[in-house]
Scaffold this active site. Structure first.
Site: not given
Length: 313
Positions: A193, A261
């Site tokens: 990811k 983030k």
């Protein structure tokens, strides 16, 4: 039917992976933009769904659609041998799993937790090891495809953890995923990811520069985009986010603060392994400027807007 598929052993406790199907009660915790869409997909597919949310407005649409609302994550886990998470960060996942009234206090041996959040690979490995001591499988299974993919059930999932657990959960996950790929051991899903976020951020920087260049030369950026979509520059980012940048439509979507983030996770992961990323460093700096400038709630494609603003100075 739920069948026992395999067993592994750790410190005397048995971890059993079972095959989950339409007879399985399924839990879902984390009902934000992505989680809500995924949970609705499970309801439409006919699963008995138990949900937990602190905010009534998050849970109400699902309860109205047929889900049962639990009083705590532990209560979700007591009712459901398979629990999905879709939370904001590492701390939120840890609290839901191991805090007071957390999933770990309710889930029985032989259960499975599937975390679709985007967190650090190191955290995923740590959570997997702790749950293994209870005989509970853990998959780090972040997803890609955005809000539209969550709502339509066409997400792509990259799953890390035991292959048997991925197989056991596949039928249920097909309710909201069009592609589920087992990419390796615990933590591998989060690593892939991070690779995805690094790649799409770099692609958007290129698309934003191309739009800025076209404008600087008096070329219609939409015409330029159409031409590029017919050649080797064609990409999802050019097609979807390029149109956002050109039209100035930055309604989220995926918020800039969440991309910051994610990029910070990727950079920290790389640093810990001694790798030095290049494009991701610039992308994180620019997304940080968006967030620090009060635009963190815009879709992260606003990165393209910032590139143009800086180029016009």
């Amino acid at each position: 039917m739920i069948e026992e598929a395999s067993e592994t052993h750790g410190k005397g406790n048995r971890e059993v992976t079972r095959t989950f199907d339409k007879q399985t009660a399924v839990g879902f915790i984390g009902l934000g933009v992505m989680g809500s869409g995924m949970a609705h997909c499970l309801l439409r597919a006919g699963y008995a769904l138990h949900v937990f949310a602190r905010r009534d407005e998050a849970a109400r649409p699902l309860v109205d659609a047929g889900a049962r609302r639990a009083a705590s994550p532990a209560d979700v886990a007591r009712a459901c041998p398979l629990v999905f998470l879709c939370l904001s960060d590492d701390a939120a996942v840890e609290e839901v799993l191991f805090g007071e009234g957390g999933v770990a206090q309710g889930i029985a041996s032989g259960g499975c937790v599937v975390d679709t959040s985007t967190i650090a690979a190191t955290s995923a490995r740590r959570f997997a090891e702790k749950l293994k001591q209870q005989g509970v499988a853990f998959l780090d299974a972040p997803i890609s495809g955005g809000q539209q993919g969550a709502e339509s059930g066409t997400l792509a999932c990259m799953a890390g953890g035991p292959a048997e657990a991925v197989g056991a959960c596949r039928e249920v996950m097909n309710a909201f995923c069009k592609a589920i790929t087992h990419v390796g051991a615990s933590g591998a899903g989060q690593t892939v990811k991070s690779c995805n976020q690094v790649a799409v951020a770099g692609a958007l920087l290129g698309v934003a520069d191309a739009i800025a260049l076209a404008k600087s030369q008096g070329v219609d950026p939409r015409v330029m985009r159409d031409v590029l979509l017919g050649g080797t520059a064609r990409s999802f980012v050019l097609e979807k986010h390029g149109e956002r940048v050109i039209s100035g439509d930055f309604k989220p979507g995926f918020r800039a603060r969440l991309m910051r983030k994610d990029l910070r996770i990727a950079l920290a992961t790389a640093r810990a392994a001694g790798a030095r990323l290049q494009g991701a460093v610039l992308a994180e700096q620019l997304v940080g400027e968006l967030c620090d400038g009060g635009r963190g709630e815009l879709d992260w494609a606003a990165l393209g807007l910032l590139v143009q603003e800086k180029g016009a100075r």
